[in-house]
Design a protein around this motif. Structure first.
Motif, PDB file in Angstrom:
ATOM      1  N   GLY A   1      40.766  18.519 -16.103  1.00  0.00           N
ATOM      2  CA  GLY A   1      41.190  18.021 -14.800  1.00  0.00           C
ATOM      3  C   GLY A   1      40.678  16.630 -14.489  1.00  0.00           C
ATOM      4  O   GLY A   1      40.441  16.291 -13.323  1.00  0.00           O
ATOM      5  N   LEU A   2      40.522  15.791 -15.510  1.00  0.00           N
ATOM      6  CA  LEU A   2      40.017  14.444 -15.315  1.00  0.00           C
ATOM      7  C   LEU A   2      41.158  13.499 -14.960  1.00  0.00           C
ATOM      8  O   LEU A   2      42.245  13.585 -15.519  1.00  0.00           O
ATOM      9  CB  LEU A   2      39.312  13.949 -16.580  1.00  0.00           C
ATOM     10  CG  LEU A   2      38.155  14.799 -17.099  1.00  0.00           C
ATOM     11  CD1 LEU A   2      37.585  14.174 -18.372  1.00  0.00           C
ATOM     12  CD2 LEU A   2      37.072  14.924 -16.038  1.00  0.00           C
ATOM     13  N   ALA A   3      40.887  12.569 -14.062  1.00  0.00           N
ATOM     14  CA  ALA A   3      41.914  11.613 -13.655  1.00  0.00           C
ATOM     15  C   ALA A   3      42.074  10.498 -14.676  1.00  0.00           C
ATOM     16  O   ALA A   3      43.142   9.883 -14.766  1.00  0.00           O
ATOM     17  CB  ALA A   3      41.555  11.023 -12.294  1.00  0.00           C
ATOM     18  N   VAL A   4      41.027  10.224 -15.440  1.00  0.00           N
ATOM     19  CA  VAL A   4      41.048   9.151 -16.428  1.00  0.00           C
ATOM     20  C   VAL A   4      40.749   9.751 -17.801  1.00  0.00           C
ATOM     21  O   VAL A   4      39.843  10.565 -17.953  1.00  0.00           O
ATOM     22  CB  VAL A   4      39.987   8.066 -16.097  1.00  0.00           C
ATOM     23  CG1 VAL A   4      39.967   6.994 -17.179  1.00  0.00           C
ATOM     24  CG2 VAL A   4      40.271   7.454 -14.727  1.00  0.00           C
ATOM     25  N   VAL A   5      41.533   9.340 -18.795  1.00  0.00           N
ATOM     26  CA  VAL A   5      41.315   9.815 -20.161  1.00  0.00           C
ATOM     27  C   VAL A   5      40.093   9.107 -20.742  1.00  0.00           C
ATOM     28  O   VAL A   5      40.060   7.871 -20.799  1.00  0.00           O
ATOM     29  CB  VAL A   5      42.548   9.557 -21.046  1.00  0.00           C
ATOM     30  CG1 VAL A   5      42.268   9.985 -22.487  1.00  0.00           C
ATOM     31  CG2 VAL A   5      43.759  10.300 -20.493  1.00  0.00           C
ATOM     32  N   PRO A   6      39.091   9.846 -21.187  1.00  0.00           N
ATOM     33  CA  PRO A   6      37.875   9.221 -21.709  1.00  0.00           C
ATOM     34  C   PRO A   6      38.044   8.814 -23.164  1.00  0.00           C
ATOM     35  O   PRO A   6      39.008   9.204 -23.823  1.00  0.00           O
ATOM     36  CB  PRO A   6      36.850  10.351 -21.585  1.00  0.00           C
ATOM     37  CG  PRO A   6      37.659  11.593 -21.831  1.00  0.00           C
ATOM     38  CD  PRO A   6      39.006  11.323 -21.201  1.00  0.00           C
ATOM     39  N   PRO A   7      37.097   8.050 -23.699  1.00  0.00           N
ATOM     40  CA  PRO A   7      37.132   7.755 -25.141  1.00  0.00           C
ATOM     41  C   PRO A   7      36.839   9.024 -25.947  1.00  0.00           C
ATOM     42  O   PRO A   7      36.258   9.994 -25.432  1.00  0.00           O
ATOM     43  CB  PRO A   7      36.030   6.709 -25.327  1.00  0.00           C
ATOM     44  CG  PRO A   7      35.133   6.869 -24.153  1.00  0.00           C
ATOM     45  CD  PRO A   7      35.999   7.350 -23.018  1.00  0.00           C
ATOM     46  N   LEU A   8      37.223   8.988 -27.207  1.00  0.00           N
ATOM     47  CA  LEU A   8      37.039  10.159 -28.059  1.00  0.00           C
ATOM     48  C   LEU A   8      35.571  10.527 -28.197  1.00  0.00           C
ATOM     49  O   LEU A   8      35.237  11.716 -28.332  1.00  0.00           O
ATOM     50  CB  LEU A   8      37.650   9.892 -29.435  1.00  0.00           C
ATOM     51  CG  LEU A   8      37.769  11.094 -30.383  1.00  0.00           C
ATOM     52  CD1 LEU A   8      38.691  12.158 -29.787  1.00  0.00           C
ATOM     53  CD2 LEU A   8      38.291  10.646 -31.740  1.00  0.00           C
ATOM     54  N   GLU A   9      34.692   9.543 -28.155  1.00  0.00           N
ATOM     55  CA  GLU A   9      33.258   9.835 -28.254  1.00  0.00           C
ATOM     56  C   GLU A   9      32.796  10.752 -27.133  1.00  0.00           C
ATOM     57  O   GLU A   9      31.919  11.597 -27.338  1.00  0.00           O
ATOM     58  CB  GLU A   9      32.461   8.526 -28.216  1.00  0.00           C
ATOM     59  CG  GLU A   9      32.665   7.616 -29.412  1.00  0.00           C
ATOM     60  CD  GLU A   9      33.918   6.779 -29.310  1.00  0.00           C
ATOM     61  OE1 GLU A   9      34.213   6.026 -30.281  1.00  0.00           O
ATOM     62  OE2 GLU A   9      34.637   6.876 -28.287  1.00  0.00           O
ATOM     63  N   THR A  10      33.393  10.605 -25.962  1.00  0.00           N
ATOM     64  CA  THR A  10      33.042  11.475 -24.835  1.00  0.00           C
ATOM     65  C   THR A  10      33.468  12.907 -25.106  1.00  0.00           C
ATOM     66  O   THR A  10      32.755  13.864 -24.759  1.00  0.00           O
ATOM     67  CB  THR A  10      33.703  10.955 -23.549  1.00  0.00           C
ATOM     68  OG1 THR A  10      33.233   9.629 -23.282  1.00  0.00           O
ATOM     69  CG2 THR A  10      33.375  11.855 -22.363  1.00  0.00           C
TER      70      THR A  10
END
Length: 314
Positions: free
Chosen positions: A202-211
Motif C-alpha cells: 500500500g505504498l504511494a511511491v515505488v521504492p528502489p529494489l534495495e528497499t
C-alpha cells in the motif's frame, strides 16, 4: 598498454572503465542515466565518462586502442539502435557508434548490453569452456543472449535470447517495457518487483529494489511475496529457454542478484521443476564479472576490432 574503454549504458546507470585484454578492469566510473532527458543527454553522459577514462589511460602513459559499448536496446550492425523499450525513451534510432567515435576519435563497436555480457562470460567467466551458453541479465529489464561454439547468435534481427519477453506463467495483466502484457520482464525485472511490493504494501511511491530486499530480510510478507513471484516467473522463463536450447550452462546476472542467494535458489528450483528432464540438469551460475560484465565484454569486443575471433551470425 593495450587497454580499451568499455562502456555500459543501461536504463538506470552508465558505467565506464579501462579494460585489459585479459578482462581486468580498472577504476569503474558510474553516473545515473539521464533517461528522461532524452538520447542526447544519455550520449553526453556516456561521452563524459569515456573521456575521463581516456584521460586515466593518458596519465598512465598510454592511449586506449578502441571503445566498446554495451547498451540497452537492439543494436544494428551500423551501431545504431534499431529498437528500445521504455527504459530509455527515444533511444530507438540513436547512432551510438557515430556519436562515440566522433567524440573520442577512436574505433567504436556497439552491441546489446546482454550480448556484451555474454562475450565476457563465455570467454573468461562463468560460461568459459561451455559449448552452448544462455546468459541472462535481470535488472531494469530482462535480456538474454546465446553463445554457441564461441559464436554469439544474434539472430536475423538481433532479438535472439530475449528471455524477458517470453510469456509469464502469471497473467495479471501487467505491462512489459516492450508494450505487451504479461511477459517475464513484467514480473521479474527490478522495477516490476519493486512495484509489486509497493502495491502489496500500500505504498504511494515505488521504492528502489534495495528497499524490497531489506524488507524481505526483515520478514515483511509483502516483500517476500513479491520476490517469490518474481523468482517463480524468471525460473519458468529460464526453463522454457532451456527446453528450447538445451544449453551447457545458464549464467544469471543483473541487479536482481541483490535480492540474495535465496532468490537465486528459488529461480533454480523453478527451473528444475519446469524444464524437461535433460535441460533441467543445466547448471545455473552467477556472473563472474558482476556489475562490470557488460563493460568488460564490450571492451573485449573492442580489442578485437578488425579480427574474426568473434563472429555475429545474422
Amino acid at each position: 598498454m593495450t587497454a580499451t574503454i568499455g562502456i555500459d549504458i543501461g536504463g538506470t546507470k552508465i558505467a565506464a572503465a579501462l579494460v585489459g585484454p585479459d578482462g581486468t578492469a580498472g577504476r569503474v566510473r558510474r553516473v545515473a542515466t539521464p533517461a528522461t532527458e532524452g538520447p542526447d543527454a544519455v550520449l553526453r553522459a556516456a561521452i563524459t565518462l569515456a573521456r575521463a577514462t581516456a584521460r586515466e589511460a593518458a596519465d598512465a602513459g598510454a592511449a586506449p586502442l578502441a571503445c566498446g559499448v554495451g547498451t540497452a536496446g537492439t543494436v544494428g550492425e551500423d551501431g545504431r539502435i534499431s529498437h528500445a523499450t521504455t527504459s530509455l525513451p527515444g533511444w530507438t534510432g540513436t547512432d551510438v557508434r557515430g556519436a562515440l567515435a566522433a567524440a573520442l576519435g577512436l574505433p567504436v563497436v556497439v552491441r546489446n548490453d546482454v550480448q556484451a555480457m555474454a562475450v565476457a562470460e563465455s570467454r573468461l567467466g562463468a560460461a568459459a569452456g561451455a559449448r552452448t551458453a544462455l546468459v541472462v541479465a535481470a535488472g531494469t529489464g530482462i535480456g538474454g543472449a546465446v553463445v554457441a561454439d564461441g559464436m554469439l547468435l544474434s539472430g536475423r534481427t538481433g532479438f535472439a535470447g530475449s528471455v524477458g519477453h517470453l510469456p509469464s506463467p502469471v497473467t495479471a495483466g501487467r505491462p512489459c517495457g516492450c508494450g505487451a502484457l504479461d511477459h517475464v520482464e513484467s514480473y521479474a525485472a527490478g522495477p516490476a518487483i519493486a512495484a509489486a511490493y509497493a502495491a502489496r504494501a500500500g505504498l504511494a511511491v515505488v521504492p528502489p529494489l534495495e528497499t524490497v530486499a531489506e524488507a524481505a530480510r526483515g520478514g515483511a510478507p509483502e516483500a517476500e511475496a513479491a520476490i517469490a513471484e518474481a523468482a517463480h516467473v524468471l525460473g519458468a522463463g529460464l526453463a522454457t529457454a532451456a527446453n528450447l536450447l538445451d544449453p551447457d550452462v545458464v549464467v544469471l546476472g543483473g541487479g536482481v542478484l541483490g535480492l540474495g542467494d535465496g532468490f537465486v535458489q528459488a529461480v533454480a528450483a523453478t527451473l528444475r521443476r519446469a524444464a524437461l528432464p535433460g535441460p533441467a540438469e543445466v547448471p545455473l551460475r552467477i556472473t563472474t564479472f558482476g556489475p562490470a560484465a557488460v563493460l568488460t565484454g564490450a571492451a573485449l569486443l573492442a580489442h578485437e576490432l578488425g579480427r574474426s575471433a568473434v563472429r555475429f551470425i545474422p
